[in-house]
Scaffold this motif. Structure first.
Motif, PDB file in Angstrom:
ATOM      1  N   PRO A 191      -8.391 -18.278 -72.743  1.00  0.00           N
ATOM      2  CA  PRO A 191      -7.491 -18.672 -73.549  1.00  0.00           C
ATOM      3  C   PRO A 191      -6.002 -18.017 -73.348  1.00  0.00           C
ATOM      4  CG  PRO A 191      -8.506 -17.280 -74.886  1.00  0.00           C
ATOM      5  CD  PRO A 191      -9.395 -17.273 -73.724  1.00  0.00           C
ATOM      6  N   SER A 192      -5.081 -18.323 -74.036  1.00  0.00           N
ATOM      7  CA  SER A 192      -3.849 -17.802 -73.707  1.00  0.00           C
ATOM      8  C   SER A 192      -3.544 -16.630 -74.914  1.00  0.00           C
ATOM      9  CB  SER A 192      -2.488 -18.683 -74.305  1.00  0.00           C
ATOM     10  OG  SER A 192      -1.450 -17.998 -74.682  1.00  0.00           O
ATOM     11  N   LEU A 193      -3.890 -15.385 -74.397  1.00  0.00           N
ATOM     12  CA  LEU A 193      -3.665 -14.201 -75.037  1.00  0.00           C
ATOM     13  C   LEU A 193      -2.152 -14.235 -75.782  1.00  0.00           C
ATOM     14  CD1 LEU A 193      -5.889 -11.368 -73.858  1.00  0.00           C
ATOM     15  CD2 LEU A 193      -6.184 -12.996 -75.846  1.00  0.00           C
ATOM     16  N   THR A 245       5.072 -20.118 -73.131  1.00  0.00           N
ATOM     17  CA  THR A 245       3.863 -20.121 -72.065  1.00  0.00           C
ATOM     18  C   THR A 245       3.608 -21.721 -71.470  1.00  0.00           C
ATOM     19  OG1 THR A 245       2.276 -20.965 -73.952  1.00  0.00           O
ATOM     20  CG2 THR A 245       2.811 -18.510 -73.686  1.00  0.00           C
ATOM     21  N   THR A 273      -0.417 -16.672 -76.757  1.00  0.00           N
ATOM     22  CA  THR A 273      -0.559 -17.393 -78.036  1.00  0.00           C
ATOM     23  C   THR A 273      -1.510 -16.911 -79.176  1.00  0.00           C
ATOM     24  OG1 THR A 273      -0.308 -19.397 -76.745  1.00  0.00           O
ATOM     25  CG2 THR A 273      -1.340 -19.872 -78.847  1.00  0.00           C
ATOM     26  N   SER A 274      -2.582 -16.327 -78.735  1.00  0.00           N
ATOM     27  CA  SER A 274      -3.625 -15.838 -79.812  1.00  0.00           C
ATOM     28  C   SER A 274      -3.159 -14.617 -80.719  1.00  0.00           C
ATOM     29  CB  SER A 274      -5.039 -15.561 -79.181  1.00  0.00           C
ATOM     30  OG  SER A 274      -4.936 -14.483 -78.214  1.00  0.00           O
ATOM     31  N   HIS A 297       0.636 -21.621 -68.924  1.00  0.00           N
ATOM     32  CA  HIS A 297      -0.681 -21.822 -69.444  1.00  0.00           C
ATOM     33  C   HIS A 297      -0.367 -23.283 -69.821  1.00  0.00           C
ATOM     34  CE1 HIS A 297      -2.512 -18.046 -70.497  1.00  0.00           C
ATOM     35  NE2 HIS A 297      -1.216 -17.713 -70.754  1.00  0.00           N
ATOM     36  N   ASN A 347      -9.198 -10.173 -80.554  1.00  0.00           N
ATOM     37  CA  ASN A 347      -8.507 -11.128 -79.437  1.00  0.00           C
ATOM     38  C   ASN A 347      -8.573 -10.514 -78.223  1.00  0.00           C
ATOM     39  OD1 ASN A 347      -6.412 -13.237 -80.493  1.00  0.00           O
ATOM     40  ND2 ASN A 347      -6.422 -11.687 -82.123  1.00  0.00           N
ATOM     41  N   GLY A 387      -6.022 -20.501 -77.846  1.00  0.00           N
ATOM     42  CA  GLY A 387      -5.386 -19.238 -78.074  1.00  0.00           C
ATOM     43  C   GLY A 387      -5.149 -19.429 -79.522  1.00  0.00           C
ATOM     44  N   GLY A 407     -10.991 -12.428 -75.187  1.00  0.00           N
ATOM     45  CA  GLY A 407      -9.885 -12.757 -74.080  1.00  0.00           C
ATOM     46  C   GLY A 407     -10.750 -12.023 -72.724  1.00  0.00           C
ATOM     47  N   ASP A 438      -4.975 -24.091 -73.013  1.00  0.00           N
ATOM     48  CA  ASP A 438      -5.050 -22.649 -73.356  1.00  0.00           C
ATOM     49  C   ASP A 438      -4.362 -22.269 -74.573  1.00  0.00           C
ATOM     50  OD1 ASP A 438      -5.979 -22.587 -70.755  1.00  0.00           O
ATOM     51  OD2 ASP A 438      -3.970 -22.273 -69.823  1.00  0.00           O
TER      52      ASP A 438
END
Length: 286
Positions: free
Chosen positions: A193-195, A232, A197-198, A238, A144, A246, A148, A242
């Protein structure tokens, strides 16, 4: 001073939450048992833990260089993200009660950190010395952050609160001290992307894989992750895009991590078997 206070409050909350989770999801007896062979458990995951710490260290040490390179490259995709989804985040803020702001602020600041810490600790303390799920989670974390970091270096992207007048940066407006901590670990262009989230999704994906051995941890991880992911967007940090990217990264990272750990563990077992081979018999031995 505000940075120190926010960091301390977040850290203490995460420690308390992790301790309670360990007692509820692992059990006092297993926690006590784990303390008797903690050295062996650490040795078992040391290569994975060392690689994860090294990656995070490199990420932090190179943050300034990567930010300058990103600005020099100048690939700003913010308009494309807005064109793709429009005012979704603005609409989300409009329909979400303002009374939930404190809850989602805590989810974003504390809940996310809790997931990152409580997941590995839960698996570390659990029965089984191979620590398979812990290794998968650590590899997923690394994947991730690696993906990212590449995306944040290549693409400049500002969140809805910085791009649209109709979106409010709710958390930073009501709790401005939180911005000191977030700014210390990431740039405001680290959006796609949204880390958050990921990594949250990665924790839930591994929790789902371990649901038979850790039935209590799975719903806890899922509930916290849902709050984090929603926060987020609700906080204006975000875009929906994103979050979707994520989520895909989170699932994909666990899918890849399982296979990486499979290969690493099979090689380790092969090497161990080769080391412990029976010595060849001498001439005349039966």
């Amino acid at each position: 001073m505000a940075l120190l206070e926010v960091t301390a409050a977040t850290g203490l909350s995460v420690m308390a939450g992790t301790a309670v989770t360990a007692l509820l999801c692992v059990g006092p007896r297993q926690v006590s048992r784990a303390m008797t062979d903690v050295d062996e458990r650490i040795r078992g995951v040391a290569p994975y833990l060392g690689a994860a710490v090294a990656l995070l260290a490199v990420k932090q040490l190179t943050q300034g260089y990567r930010l300058r390179f990103s600005r020099a490259l100048g690939w700003n995709i913010t308009d494309e993200l807005y064109a793709l989804e429009g005012g979704f985040v603005a609409g989300l803020q409009d329909v979400t009660p303002e009374a939930t702001l404190e809850f989602f602020t805590v989810s974003y600041m504390v809940g996310f950190a809790f997931l990152l810490v409580a997941g590995p600790i839960t698996y570390f303390l659990s029965a089984g010395r191979r620590q398979r799920h812990l290794k998968e989670l650590l590899v997923a974390y690394m994947l991730n952050y690696a993906v990212g970091t590449v995306c944040y270096t290549l693409f400049i992207s500002y969140g809805p609160r910085n791009h649209l007048e109709t979106v409010s940066g709710l958390m930073y407006r009501v709790y401005p001290q939180t911005q000191d901590l977030t700014a210390a670990v990431a740039s405001n262009t680290n959006v796609f992307p949204s880390l958050h989230t990921s990594l949250s999704v990665a924790v839930v994906a591994v929790a789902w894989r371990s649901r038979r051995t850790h039935p209590r941890w799975t719903p806890v991880a899922a509930a916290v992750a849902v709050a984090v992911v929603f926060s987020t967007m609700y906080l204006g940090i975000h875009w929906l895009t994103d979050v979707v990217a994520g989520a895909a990264l989170g699932v994909g990272s666990v899918f890849a991590a399982v296979r990486i750990v499979d290969r690493a563990e099979s090689r380790s077992l092969t090497a161990r078997d080769d080391t412990h081979e029976e010595p060849a018999g001498r001439a005349g031995d039966d």
